[in-house]
Design an enzyme around this catalytic site. Structure first.
Site, PDB file in Angstrom:
ATOM      1  CE  LYS A   1     -11.209 -30.064  12.554  1.00  0.00           C
ATOM      2  NZ  LYS A   1     -11.019 -28.698  12.096  1.00  0.00           N
TER       3      LYS A   1
ATOM      4  NE  ARG B   1     -11.044 -25.013  17.830  1.00  0.00           N
ATOM      5  CZ  ARG B   1     -11.550 -26.227  18.005  1.00  0.00           C
ATOM      6  NH1 ARG B   1     -11.014 -27.266  17.403  1.00  0.00           N
ATOM      7  NH2 ARG B   1     -12.595 -26.412  18.789  1.00  0.00           N
TER       8      ARG B   1
HETATM    9  N1  PMM Z   1     -12.629 -27.162  14.174  1.00  0.00           N
HETATM   10  C1  PMM Z   1     -13.545 -27.567  15.090  1.00  0.00           C
HETATM   11  C2  PMM Z   1     -14.150 -26.627  15.933  1.00  0.00           C
HETATM   12  N2  PMM Z   1     -13.830 -25.313  15.860  1.00  0.00           N
HETATM   13  N3  PMM Z   1     -12.572 -23.574  14.887  1.00  0.00           N
HETATM   14  C3  PMM Z   1     -11.695 -23.163  13.972  1.00  0.00           C
HETATM   15  N4  PMM Z   1     -11.375 -21.851  13.878  1.00  0.00           N
HETATM   16  N5  PMM Z   1     -11.079 -24.025  13.112  1.00  0.00           N
HETATM   17  C4  PMM Z   1     -11.342 -25.367  13.128  1.00  0.00           C
HETATM   18  O1  PMM Z   1     -10.759 -26.094  12.310  1.00  0.00           O
HETATM   19  C5  PMM Z   1     -12.296 -25.843  14.086  1.00  0.00           C
HETATM   20  C6  PMM Z   1     -12.910 -24.905  14.954  1.00  0.00           C
HETATM   21  C7  PMM Z   1     -13.922 -29.009  15.208  1.00  0.00           C
HETATM   22  O2  PMM Z   1     -13.057 -29.683  16.039  1.00  0.00           O
HETATM   23  P1  PMM Z   1     -13.368 -30.382  17.477  1.00  0.00           P
HETATM   24  O3  PMM Z   1     -14.856 -30.623  17.560  1.00  0.00           O
HETATM   25  O4  PMM Z   1     -12.569 -31.619  17.422  1.00  0.00           O
HETATM   26  O5  PMM Z   1     -12.884 -29.453  18.537  1.00  0.00           O
END
Ligand code: PMM
Length: 266
Positions: A204, A244
């Site tokens: 992030k 995650r």
């Molecule tokens: N962050 C992203 C996408 N899905 N789901 C949960 N539960 N928590 C998060 O912090 C989260 C998520 C965005 O990240 P990406 O686009 O880099 O995968």
């Protein structure tokens, strides 16, 4: 939890697993590297991202979820749409990861309640195009706690069982770096709500900002995997239920180290 973004435009891995066969192969690799769950998403949530249609989202995630589930993988669907969650559970998903915590689609809690699967309720204040302007808090930890508590009451009123719920502070979603750091520093206050916690810090922007060069240029996300790993070690030690992440192997190792340290206390 390893991430498979079946999107052409995700913040950190967009476009790499857009073909269903590539996405399934990548999901299996993540399991091999130590992921217990593979999170499949068809809609980018990066700041400013445009929404995709329901049909497009379904076409992206359904074959990947089916393909991974068939091979015995525990699959999570990253979606804000009740219909996508319903189809995903039918295709074998055993967790619904809703970054809007039930706010984006009023039908979501009912679908989750009927399915009986785990439900990640993330703290969220609005869609991608508005989320940065909503990063305004007095005490971010108190407000995230309060807003998550309201979401829990609301989804339980729609029939979701307490045992289905996992909470997530939503790092980067209507949060600036100082908010994210405060949420990590005071994770114990979120844990006091009594639900398992999921933390998504991987790649992030706040990590890139922390690691900025001398001229202030943020480190690109591709250079923040070691910082992600540091967050994983800290939150796993502090009792997080799940992290995650995109780069699974080192993070799975860090979780095992944290578990060994915790186990040695007994
Ligand atoms: N962050 C992203 C996408 N899905 N789901 C949960 N539960 N928590 C998060 O912090 C989260 C998520 C965005 O990240 P990406 O686009 O880099 O995968």
């Amino acid at each position: 939890m390893g991430v498979v973004n079946v999107t052409p435009d995700s913040f950190s891995d967009g476009g790499r697993w857009f073909d269903p066969a590539d996405a399934v192969r990548h999901g299996l690799e993540l399991v091999e590297q130590g992921a217990d769950i593979v999170d499949v998403g068809g809609e980018s949530t990066r700041p400013g991202a445009a929404r995709v249609s329901l049909e497009e989202e379904l076409a992206r995630v359904e074959p990947v979820i089916r393909g991974l589930s068939r091979q015995g993988v525990t699959v999570s669907v990253d979606t804000m749409r009740a219909e996508v969650a319903r189809v995903a559970v039918g295709a074998g998903a055993s967790l619904v990861n809703d970054v809007s915590g039930g706010l984006a689609d009023p039908d979501m809690p009912r679908v989750v309640a009927a399915s009986g699967v785990r439900y990640v309720v993330m703290h969220w204040r609005g869609h991608s195009h508005t989320m940065d302007s909503r990063a305004v808090y007095g005490d971010v930890v108190a407000e995230v706690r309060e807003e998550l508590t309201k979401r829990v009451a609301s989804v339980m009123a729609e029939g979701v069982a307490e045992s289905q719920i996992v909470l997530d502070p939503g790092l980067g979603f209507s949060k600036n770096p100082e908010h994210n750091w405060a949420l990590l520093a005071r994770m114990d206050e979120l844990a006091q709500l009594g639900y398992p916690l999921l933390i998504g810090a991987s790649r992030k922007r706040f990590l890139g900002r922390l690691l900025a060069g001398p001229d202030g240029t943020p480190r690109p996300f591709s250079g923040s995997d070691d910082a992600t790993l540091a967050v994983t070690a800290l939150v796993a030690r502090a009792g997080a239920w799940c992290v995650r992440v995109h780069d699974v192997r080192p993070n799975a190792d860090a979780v095992r180290v944290a578990a060994a340290v915790q186990g040695a206390r007994a």
